[in-house]
Design a protein around this motif. Structure first.
Motif, PDB file in Angstrom:
ATOM      1  N   SER A 183      -5.589   3.991  -4.042  1.00 24.14           N
ATOM      2  CA  SER A 183      -6.591   4.570  -3.156  1.00 24.14           C
ATOM      3  C   SER A 183      -7.380   3.463  -2.468  1.00 24.14           C
ATOM      4  CB  SER A 183      -7.557   5.453  -3.947  1.00 24.14           C
ATOM      5  OG  SER A 183      -8.348   4.651  -4.831  1.00 24.14           O
TER       6      SER A 183
ATOM      7  N   ARG B 128       0.802   4.795   5.998  1.00 18.49           N
ATOM      8  CA  ARG B 128      -0.496   5.171   5.438  1.00 18.49           C
ATOM      9  C   ARG B 128      -1.438   5.531   6.580  1.00 18.49           C
ATOM     10  NH1 ARG B 128      -2.326   3.591  -0.093  1.00 18.49           N
ATOM     11  NH2 ARG B 128      -4.398   4.067   0.757  1.00 18.49           N
ATOM     12  N   ARG B 129      -1.952   6.750   6.578  1.00 18.69           N
ATOM     13  CA  ARG B 129      -2.837   7.187   7.657  1.00 18.69           C
ATOM     14  C   ARG B 129      -4.161   6.432   7.661  1.00 18.69           C
ATOM     15  NH1 ARG B 129      -2.078  13.821   7.768  1.00 18.69           N
ATOM     16  NH2 ARG B 129       0.162  13.805   8.268  1.00 18.69           N
ATOM     17  N   ASP B 130      -4.533   5.847   6.513  1.00 20.81           N
ATOM     18  CA  ASP B 130      -5.794   5.121   6.428  1.00 20.81           C
ATOM     19  C   ASP B 130      -5.603   3.606   6.572  1.00 20.81           C
ATOM     20  OD1 ASP B 130      -4.450   4.836   4.037  1.00 20.81           O
ATOM     21  OD2 ASP B 130      -6.188   5.218   2.754  1.00 20.81           O
ATOM     22  N   LEU B 131      -4.505   3.193   7.223  1.00 18.58           N
ATOM     23  CA  LEU B 131      -4.237   1.761   7.359  1.00 18.58           C
ATOM     24  C   LEU B 131      -5.381   1.033   8.053  1.00 18.58           C
ATOM     25  CD1 LEU B 131      -2.509  -0.765   7.167  1.00 18.58           C
ATOM     26  CD2 LEU B 131      -1.283  -0.016   9.232  1.00 18.58           C
TER      27      LEU B 131
ATOM     28  N   ILE C  20       0.812  -1.209   0.000  1.00 22.88           N
ATOM     29  CA  ILE C  20       0.000   0.000   0.000  1.00 22.88           C
ATOM     30  C   ILE C  20       0.852   1.268   0.000  1.00 22.88           C
ATOM     31  CG2 ILE C  20      -1.987  -1.141   1.055  1.00 22.88           C
ATOM     32  CD1 ILE C  20      -1.164   0.129   3.739  1.00 22.88           C
ATOM     33  N   THR C  21       2.163   1.120   0.060  1.00 31.21           N
ATOM     34  CA  THR C  21       3.091   2.247  -0.082  1.00 31.21           C
ATOM     35  C   THR C  21       4.484   1.680  -0.315  1.00 31.21           C
ATOM     36  OG1 THR C  21       4.046   4.219   0.961  1.00 31.21           O
ATOM     37  CG2 THR C  21       3.495   2.393   2.420  1.00 31.21           C
TER      38      THR C  21
END
Length: 330
Positions: A52, A81-84, A26-27
């Motif tokens: 996304s 990732r802040r939305d992990l 994811i990153t």
């Protein structure tokens, strides 16, 4: 003519292998500076923005519809990732996915592990190459070992199965003894991973590579017994000992027949399918990661699997396009 749903048939290649395990990056960003991966830290490579949440949803749905049952979230370092938490929750809710795992360097483990557990995380992998705080800091660039170990303790309190990954390094001769002492009373699976050559550091590999086979023979001589491999397990050969609470695993990509049991595929943070960790390039699936292209995406996965080679070419020194493991999550 519109595409019609295809009856569920697990992804398979032309070599008789089925694929039920997805490693989803994811990153590609990482905040550690491990010698064998990013010795100068993350430099950025001009890649587009990572997938996304909506794109992640579509690719995981496609894999689930084609037989994937286990998804591992990787990076870089996925905690960046802040939305992990939202990603973990979404993957866990995907119909057909039975197990959601996360691989992390542990930098924010203690702060976030309860939240991950609450949204359904099933398994945790943490990378620790040394239990000596000074050696750990020298390898990673961070003095965080004690906080990471505290995070592991918290995970064990929650009942999470935990694996600890340690890259075998020639300049760490005490690795085996210090980890054996630790797993005697710590119920984790400690997995030694052979250092693998990448395009960015051939000289480092030549100086630091240690064969996992020598570790395997030491374990067998000390009474460790092989364990049966699970249906969605990764490539490790695992061993147990009645006097130890933890287990030991070995990942040996240079061993014979390593690729014969391959059951995993990789999606990079940029949306490319990598059929092999050491393949020449990835196949861009991002344009198909939209709800209206879901069936087409599934069909494309099946088509691309027919291109998968029988084995990597590491023995010939061919590392493919990979420069460092943060590119596609190891």
């Amino acid at each position: 003519m519109s595409l019609q749903p295809i009856p569920l048939q697990p992804l398979h290649d032309n070599h008789g292998r089925q694929f039920s395990y997805l490693r989803l990056s994811i990153t590609d960003v990482c905040n550690f500076r491990c010698h064998y991966c990013l010795p100068n830290g993350y430099q950025g490579d001009g890649e587009p923005q990572p997938l996304s949440l909506a794109e992640i949803d579509q690719i995981v749905q496609a894999f689930a519809a084609t037989g994937t049952r286990k998804v591992r979230i990787t990076g870089g370092e996925p905690v960046l990732r802040r939305d992990l938490v939202e990603i973990l929750r979404q993957v866990k809710r995907t119909q057909g996915i039975e197990s959601v795992a996360l691989t992390t360097n542990g930098y924010k483990l203690l702060e976030h592990i309860d939240a991950w557990y609450e949204v359904g995380l099933d398994q945790l992998n943490v990378s620790i190459d040394s239990l000596d705080p000074r050696a750990f800091q020298a390898i990673t660039g961070h003095d965080r070992l004690q906080q990471i170990l505290a995070g592991i303790d918290r995970g064990l309190q929650l009942g999470l199965p935990i694996k600890v990954n340690a890259v075998l390094l020639a300049d760490q001769p005490q690795q085996l003894s210090e980890f054996l002492h630790w797993v005697k009373r710590t119920p984790v699976t400690l997995r030694f991973i052979e250092l693998m050559e990448t395009g960015g550091q051939p000289d480092y590999f030549a100086r630091h590579h240690v064969s996992g086979e020598s570790i395997k023979q030491q374990l067998l001589q000390q009474g460790w017994q092989p364990l049966t491999r699970g249906p969605h397990a990764g490539p490790a050969q695992e061993f147990a000992h009645p006097d130890y609470q933890g287990n030991i695993g070995l990942i040996m990509p240079y061993s014979r027949h390593f690729c014969s049991s391959c059951n995993r595929l990789r999606i990079s943070a940029a949306g490319k399918l990598h059929l092999c960790l050491f393949g020449e390039h990835g196949h861009d699936l991002r344009p198909l990661m939209r709800a209206e292209h879901q069936l087409e995406l599934q069909q494309r996965l099946r088509e691309l699997l027919q291109l998968k080679a029988a084995s990597h070419d590491l023995h010939q020194g061919n590392t493919g396009a990979i420069k460092h493991f943060a590119m596609i999550g190891g």
